[in-house]
Design an enzyme around this catalytic site. Structure first.
Site, PDB file in Angstrom:
ATOM      1  N   MET A 144       5.002  -0.466  -3.234  1.00 28.76           N
ATOM      2  CA  MET A 144       6.205  -0.573  -2.420  1.00 28.76           C
ATOM      3  C   MET A 144       7.408  -0.969  -3.243  1.00 28.76           C
ATOM      4  O   MET A 144       7.904  -2.086  -3.129  1.00 28.76           O
ATOM      5  CB  MET A 144       5.985  -1.647  -1.357  1.00 28.76           C
ATOM      6  CG  MET A 144       5.335  -1.131  -0.109  1.00 28.76           C
ATOM      7  SD  MET A 144       3.571  -0.917  -0.314  1.00 28.76           S
ATOM      8  CE  MET A 144       3.134  -0.277   1.303  1.00 28.76           C
ATOM      9  N   PRO A 145       7.890  -0.063  -4.045  1.00 34.64           N
ATOM     10  CA  PRO A 145       9.075  -0.453  -4.813  1.00 34.64           C
ATOM     11  C   PRO A 145      10.360   0.092  -4.169  1.00 34.64           C
ATOM     12  O   PRO A 145      10.376   1.149  -3.542  1.00 34.64           O
ATOM     13  CB  PRO A 145       8.855   0.188  -6.173  1.00 34.64           C
ATOM     14  CG  PRO A 145       7.515   0.865  -6.105  1.00 34.64           C
ATOM     15  CD  PRO A 145       7.215   1.075  -4.659  1.00 34.64           C
ATOM     16  N   TYR A 146      11.413  -0.687  -4.338  1.00 28.65           N
ATOM     17  CA  TYR A 146      12.762  -0.297  -3.911  1.00 28.65           C
ATOM     18  C   TYR A 146      13.679  -0.586  -5.090  1.00 28.65           C
ATOM     19  O   TYR A 146      13.695  -1.725  -5.578  1.00 28.65           O
ATOM     20  CB  TYR A 146      13.180  -1.111  -2.685  1.00 28.65           C
ATOM     21  CG  TYR A 146      14.600  -0.896  -2.234  1.00 28.65           C
ATOM     22  CD1 TYR A 146      14.925   0.166  -1.402  1.00 28.65           C
ATOM     23  CD2 TYR A 146      15.615  -1.745  -2.638  1.00 28.65           C
ATOM     24  CE1 TYR A 146      16.235   0.370  -0.982  1.00 28.65           C
ATOM     25  CE2 TYR A 146      16.927  -1.550  -2.224  1.00 28.65           C
ATOM     26  CZ  TYR A 146      17.228  -0.495  -1.398  1.00 28.65           C
ATOM     27  OH  TYR A 146      18.523  -0.287  -0.979  1.00 28.65           O
TER      28      TYR A 146
END
Lengths: 72, 72, 72, 72, 72, 72
Positions: free
Chosen positions: B1-3
């Site tokens: 879950m990277p942003y």
């Protein structure tokens, strides 16, 4: 290595005011933390009044009601 | 879950350059962290030159003085 | 003047992986936007699994159910 | 003291929708965390479709291909 | 309605220094923009040295090499 | 493609409260903007009381004075 982000409502902030914010924050960081100004970045982001909510209401609505953010 | 959020001065970044940044960052995250690209979001935000301060000065002022951010 | 922030779940990212992310993003920015690396800052922030929500659920709960973010 | 930032693609979000988001988030924070709404600020930021990347592609490209973000 | 976020490397910033930063930034905003301090929030975030990259290198590595961020 | 970041002071927020925030924000976004929850990410960041300033004072100092953020 400081990075400072200033979010503020878009209500006629002038170029001169922005320069004062940038210079003032950078001086403060340099003075308090002894940081090289060349490693200090300051970003100002103006937010439309419809896009900022305070106490559950859009700031555009608050302004229409005559409620300001001015120092009293 | 990277942003991933990329803040960059608004100085003529093209649609093609943005696509290269988005693809490049996503590939890097996938390769280094083994993350599903469908969980990776990248947002680019261009900042006006009056709104970015470096070393206590607005970038618009630095550019007027002929100081660029180009690789040397 | 780019500043890049990478938010990622805290799931054992190693120091070496962080170095690869930092070097990779900086190289990409330098290559695509022709920016001086000395004006490029990259910040990685690891987020606890209880603090990241996806599709309405905490990632910690998704992981307990055996759902990963791995590339498939 | 909560501050909530909502990043969303710029795809015709109306003033009324923004008001619903601001009121809804503030109510949720007040209810779940028992916080004074006068200490709760919500900021919405709309991101151009060229500037948001998902799975390595610009959202503008995904939309041209007919891929939407709508609930199914 | 200003919100200011200060990202800085975690290198022994004291409680007193934080208080000076918070008071100083709030005073500056009040003075330059005439904003009510009760609408001004300042958040300081300390970043681990492994998590901040400058010029493509982790700050932890730069510090090991004796390179500091101090004003010269 | 929404990404929501919630900054809140670290004052005993429980895992259950976090889950309620994540579910509530995601439901709100889905309902108001008709967005696929699988494209909605919510991140909660708890900030130490020394690191959050309000009206020019550290929240830790305000709490010592008996000033809370509770709804009245």
């Amino acid at each position: 290595m400081p990075y400072i982000k200033i979010d503020v409502t878009r209500e006629g902030v002038t170029r001169e005011q922005k320069q004062k914010l940038i210079a003032g924050v950078t001086d403060l960081i340099t003075e308090v933390l002894d940081k090289d100004p060349k490693l200090t970045h300051v970003v100002i982001q103006e937010i439309e009044l419809d896009d900022w909510g305070y106490a559950g209401e859009q700031v555009s609505v608050l302004r229409e009601k005559g409620i300001t953010a001015k120092k009293q």
